[in-house]
Design an enzyme around this catalytic site. Structure first.
Site, PDB file in Angstrom:
ATOM      1  N   CYS A  87      -1.999   2.927  15.939  1.00 57.57           N
ATOM      2  CA  CYS A  87      -3.142   3.804  16.220  1.00 57.57           C
ATOM      3  C   CYS A  87      -2.811   4.717  17.401  1.00 57.57           C
ATOM      4  O   CYS A  87      -2.564   4.225  18.509  1.00 57.57           O
ATOM      5  CB  CYS A  87      -4.382   2.975  16.530  1.00 57.57           C
ATOM      6  SG  CYS A  87      -5.799   4.023  16.896  1.00 57.57           S
ATOM      7  N   TYR A  94       0.820  -1.220   0.000  1.00 58.93           N
ATOM      8  CA  TYR A  94       0.000   0.000   0.000  1.00 58.93           C
ATOM      9  C   TYR A  94       0.853   1.268   0.000  1.00 58.93           C
ATOM     10  O   TYR A  94       0.464   2.279  -0.580  1.00 58.93           O
ATOM     11  CB  TYR A  94      -1.018  -0.028   1.144  1.00 58.93           C
ATOM     12  CG  TYR A  94      -2.198  -0.892   0.760  1.00 58.93           C
ATOM     13  CD1 TYR A  94      -3.207  -0.383  -0.050  1.00 58.93           C
ATOM     14  CD2 TYR A  94      -2.251  -2.232   1.118  1.00 58.93           C
ATOM     15  CE1 TYR A  94      -4.258  -1.176  -0.468  1.00 58.93           C
ATOM     16  CE2 TYR A  94      -3.313  -3.034   0.708  1.00 58.93           C
ATOM     17  CZ  TYR A  94      -4.306  -2.501  -0.087  1.00 58.93           C
ATOM     18  OH  TYR A  94      -5.340  -3.289  -0.524  1.00 58.93           O
ATOM     19  N   HIS A 117     -14.816   2.152  -2.462  1.00 61.76           N
ATOM     20  CA  HIS A 117     -13.803   1.300  -1.825  1.00 61.76           C
ATOM     21  C   HIS A 117     -12.848   2.081  -0.925  1.00 61.76           C
ATOM     22  O   HIS A 117     -11.753   1.598  -0.628  1.00 61.76           O
ATOM     23  CB  HIS A 117     -13.042   0.508  -2.905  1.00 61.76           C
ATOM     24  CG  HIS A 117     -13.908  -0.497  -3.613  1.00 61.76           C
ATOM     25  ND1 HIS A 117     -13.535  -1.156  -4.765  1.00 61.76           N
ATOM     26  CD2 HIS A 117     -15.148  -0.969  -3.312  1.00 61.76           C
ATOM     27  CE1 HIS A 117     -14.509  -1.981  -5.145  1.00 61.76           C
ATOM     28  NE2 HIS A 117     -15.500  -1.873  -4.292  1.00 61.76           N
ATOM     29  N   CYS A 146      -7.755   2.511  12.220  1.00 60.68           N
ATOM     30  CA  CYS A 146      -7.295   1.527  13.197  1.00 60.68           C
ATOM     31  C   CYS A 146      -7.726   0.120  12.776  1.00 60.68           C
ATOM     32  O   CYS A 146      -8.914  -0.113  12.509  1.00 60.68           O
ATOM     33  CB  CYS A 146      -7.879   1.877  14.574  1.00 60.68           C
ATOM     34  SG  CYS A 146      -7.388   0.679  15.830  1.00 60.68           S
ATOM     35  N   CYS A 168     -11.113   0.738  16.574  1.00 57.16           N
ATOM     36  CA  CYS A 168     -11.480   1.599  17.699  1.00 57.16           C
ATOM     37  C   CYS A 168     -12.218   2.834  17.193  1.00 57.16           C
ATOM     38  O   CYS A 168     -12.747   3.617  17.979  1.00 57.16           O
ATOM     39  CB  CYS A 168     -10.243   2.005  18.508  1.00 57.16           C
ATOM     40  SG  CYS A 168      -9.273   3.330  17.750  1.00 57.16           S
ATOM     41  N   ARG A 196       1.631   1.853  -3.533  1.00 62.52           N
ATOM     42  CA  ARG A 196       0.472   2.372  -4.283  1.00 62.52           C
ATOM     43  C   ARG A 196       0.157   3.818  -3.901  1.00 62.52           C
ATOM     44  O   ARG A 196      -0.221   4.632  -4.751  1.00 62.52           O
ATOM     45  CB  ARG A 196      -0.753   1.475  -4.040  1.00 62.52           C
ATOM     46  CG  ARG A 196      -0.591   0.135  -4.747  1.00 62.52           C
ATOM     47  CD  ARG A 196      -1.806  -0.731  -4.607  1.00 62.52           C
ATOM     48  NE  ARG A 196      -3.022  -0.071  -5.050  1.00 62.52           N
ATOM     49  CZ  ARG A 196      -4.250  -0.427  -4.669  1.00 62.52           C
ATOM     50  NH1 ARG A 196      -4.414  -1.431  -3.843  1.00 62.52           N
ATOM     51  NH2 ARG A 196      -5.305   0.206  -5.123  1.00 62.52           N
ATOM     52  N   CYS A 231      -6.261   4.281  20.319  1.00 62.43           N
ATOM     53  CA  CYS A 231      -6.396   3.178  21.283  1.00 62.43           C
ATOM     54  C   CYS A 231      -5.026   2.636  21.704  1.00 62.43           C
ATOM     55  O   CYS A 231      -4.917   1.949  22.713  1.00 62.43           O
ATOM     56  CB  CYS A 231      -7.254   2.056  20.698  1.00 62.43           C
ATOM     57  SG  CYS A 231      -6.479   1.195  19.313  1.00 62.43           S
TER      58      CYS A 231
HETATM   59  P1  OAD Z   1      -9.679  -4.108 -13.090  1.00 62.53           P
HETATM   60  O1  OAD Z   1      -8.193  -4.088 -13.129  1.00 62.53           O
HETATM   61  O2  OAD Z   1     -10.372  -5.363 -12.733  1.00 62.53           O
HETATM   62  O3  OAD Z   1     -10.234  -3.639 -14.500  1.00 62.53           O
HETATM   63  C1  OAD Z   1      -9.721  -2.526 -15.161  1.00 62.53           C
HETATM   64  C2  OAD Z   1     -10.538  -2.309 -16.419  1.00 62.53           C
HETATM   65  O4  OAD Z   1     -10.063  -1.123 -17.023  1.00 62.53           O
HETATM   66  C3  OAD Z   1     -10.403  -3.432 -17.466  1.00 62.53           C
HETATM   67  O5  OAD Z   1     -11.697  -3.769 -17.946  1.00 62.53           O
HETATM   68  C4  OAD Z   1      -9.561  -2.781 -18.556  1.00 62.53           C
HETATM   69  O6  OAD Z   1      -9.903  -3.274 -19.853  1.00 62.53           O
HETATM   70  C5  OAD Z   1      -9.967  -1.318 -18.419  1.00 62.53           C
HETATM   71  N1  OAD Z   1      -8.977  -0.347 -18.903  1.00 62.53           N
HETATM   72  C6  OAD Z   1      -7.618  -0.472 -19.006  1.00 62.53           C
HETATM   73  N2  OAD Z   1      -7.072   0.656 -19.498  1.00 62.53           N
HETATM   74  C7  OAD Z   1      -8.096   1.523 -19.704  1.00 62.53           C
HETATM   75  C8  OAD Z   1      -8.184   2.858 -20.198  1.00 62.53           C
HETATM   76  N3  OAD Z   1      -7.089   3.551 -20.580  1.00 62.53           N
HETATM   77  N4  OAD Z   1      -9.409   3.443 -20.286  1.00 62.53           N
HETATM   78  C9  OAD Z   1     -10.521   2.752 -19.914  1.00 62.53           C
HETATM   79  N5  OAD Z   1     -10.494   1.496 -19.437  1.00 62.53           N
HETATM   80  C10 OAD Z   1      -9.303   0.887 -19.338  1.00 62.53           C
HETATM   81  O7  OAD Z   1     -10.106  -2.907 -12.119  1.00 62.53           O
HETATM   82  P2  OAD Z   1     -11.508  -2.594 -11.449  1.00 62.53           P
HETATM   83  O8  OAD Z   1     -12.646  -3.032 -12.295  1.00 62.53           O
HETATM   84  O9  OAD Z   1     -11.464  -1.199 -11.007  1.00 62.53           O
HETATM   85  O10 OAD Z   1     -11.229  -3.610  -5.198  1.00 62.53           O
HETATM   86  O11 OAD Z   1     -11.439  -3.528 -10.169  1.00 62.53           O
HETATM   87  C11 OAD Z   1     -12.466  -3.464  -9.243  1.00 62.53           C
HETATM   88  C12 OAD Z   1     -11.965  -3.701  -7.868  1.00 62.53           C
HETATM   89  O12 OAD Z   1     -11.209  -4.907  -7.806  1.00 62.53           O
HETATM   90  C13 OAD Z   1     -10.991  -2.665  -7.335  1.00 62.53           C
HETATM   91  O13 OAD Z   1     -11.634  -1.522  -6.817  1.00 62.53           O
HETATM   92  C14 OAD Z   1     -10.301  -3.416  -6.265  1.00 62.53           C
HETATM   93  C15 OAD Z   1     -10.019  -4.675  -7.015  1.00 62.53           C
HETATM   94  O14 OAD Z   1      -9.722  -5.752  -6.302  1.00 62.53           O
HETATM   95  C16 OAD Z   1     -10.819  -3.653  -3.954  1.00 62.53           C
HETATM   96  O15 OAD Z   1      -9.660  -3.477  -3.627  1.00 62.53           O
HETATM   97  C17 OAD Z   1     -11.927  -3.928  -2.984  1.00 62.53           C
END
Ligand code: OAD
Length: 296
Positions: free
Chosen positions: A185, A70, A124, A132, A136, A73, A188
């Site tokens: 944290c 993280y 998300h 935390c 907490c 990221r 707590c």
């Molecule tokens: P994904 O990585 O699953 O999908 C990304 C999508 O973006 C794919 O369909 C690609 O084809 C498309 N893509 C790539 N480049 C692009 C561009 N330049 N313009 C438009 N589209 C493009 O990501 P998410 O669908 O966001 O959740 O994933 C959903 C969730 O799964 C995330 O929020 C995260 C992950 O696990 C959590 O962490 C809870």
């Protein structure tokens, strides 16, 4: 099955006459800002599937490893800039009273593009919030420190593009950091802090969800925009079906042809990069946009 429409002009007419608009965005919206998607190319982080690090169990097992993921990221997100796709959605939100944008992205780029808060829901959570782990109730919002703490500095190093950050090389061991040295944290004093994002097996914020569901249920929805998401994670992905039930025409913006699956001839599919397509689609409402996202 007959294909969805692809005419930009036809979509512009629809947008002009539309009132209630819902959007669901995913990692593809931020791809043009240089942020990696989850399921796309370059999917692994070191040797891990990124989704395997996004669970409370993974954090319990190895909080240092999860924090490194993280912290890296966060660093990328803080360094990245919103792109024309984020700006186009933010402008549309300012022009259309009844526009609600649901984003699955945790990178903070939509807020930084000036998307009005009242018209944006971070389904998300946010990478920039720390909360935390022991629940907490403590939460530190919009923490912009980079690195998030001194021990995690190896995740926030900048390397020339032809070199790999050592942290990302699976052959180089993860720097040895003691659990005491990752964020704790201050409230707590017993728990570790964790990123303020929703992990797999966790529920989305209940209050936010019921507010979104109320908005959806209120009355007819004219357009459902589905931007840059593989639409494979629920409940987020379910909003496309809910909006369709409320009459919405579904509009998918995605370079992947597979993402047009399930669209009908009354829907639209725009195949390509959201940062290029969205400003064109919204031009009739928001005006022309320059390459930096400013309205001319
Ligand atoms: P994904 O990585 O699953 O999908 C990304 C999508 O973006 C794919 O369909 C690609 O084809 C498309 N893509 C790539 N480049 C692009 C561009 N330049 N313009 C438009 N589209 C493009 O990501 P998410 O669908 O966001 O959740 O994933 C959903 C969730 O799964 C995330 O929020 C995260 C992950 O696990 C959590 O962490 C809870």
């Amino acid at each position: 099955m007959m294909a969805a429409k692809t005419s930009i002009d036809e979509f512009k007419n629809l947008l002009n006459s539309s009132n209630r608009i819902l959007a669901l965005c995913g990692a593809g919206l931020s791809a043009a800002s240089g942020l990696p998607t989850f399921r796309g190319a370059g999917g692994l982080w070191r040797n891990y599937d990124p989704t395997s690090l996004a669970t409370p169990k993974a954090f319990q097992r190895d909080p240092v490893l999860v924090w490194f993921f993280y912290a890296w990221r966060r660093h990328l997100a803080l360094k990245a800039k919103p792109n024309r796709g984020h700006y186009a959605l933010a402008e549309l939100a300012k022009k259309k009273d009844n526009f609600l944008c649901l984003t699955q992205n945790v990178d903070g780029l939509s807020p930084r593009a000036g998307h009005p808060e009242s018209k944006l829901r971070l389904l998300h959570g946010s990478l920039l919030d720390n909360k935390c782990f022991n629940e907490c109730g403590y939460i530190d919002r919009n923490n912009l420190s980079d690195p998030v703490c001194p021990a995690l500095a190896p995740a926030a190093e900048d390397y020339p593009s032809h070199q790999t950050l050592p942290l990302l090389d699976p052959n180089v061991p993860v720097p040895s950091v003691k659990t005491e040295d990752i964020p704790h944290c201050p409230n707590c004093k017993t728990g570790l802090l964790r990123p303020g994002v929703v992990w797999f097996t966790e529920s989305l914020d209940g209050e936010m969800l019921s507010e979104v569901n109320d908005w959806v249920d209120q009355e007819r929805i004219d357009i459902m925009l589905v931007v840059g998401t593989a639409a494979s994670v629920y409940p987020a992905a379910g909003y496309t079906f809910k909006a369709r039930d409320k009459g919405a025409i579904v509009v998918v913006v995605n370079p992947d042809a597979d993402s047009s699956r399930g669209l009908t001839p009354r829907d639209f599919f725009f195949q390509g990069d959201a940062s290029e397509i969205l400003p064109q689609l919204f031009e009739g409402v928001i005006g022309k946009m320059d390459e930096y996202g400013n309205i001319l």
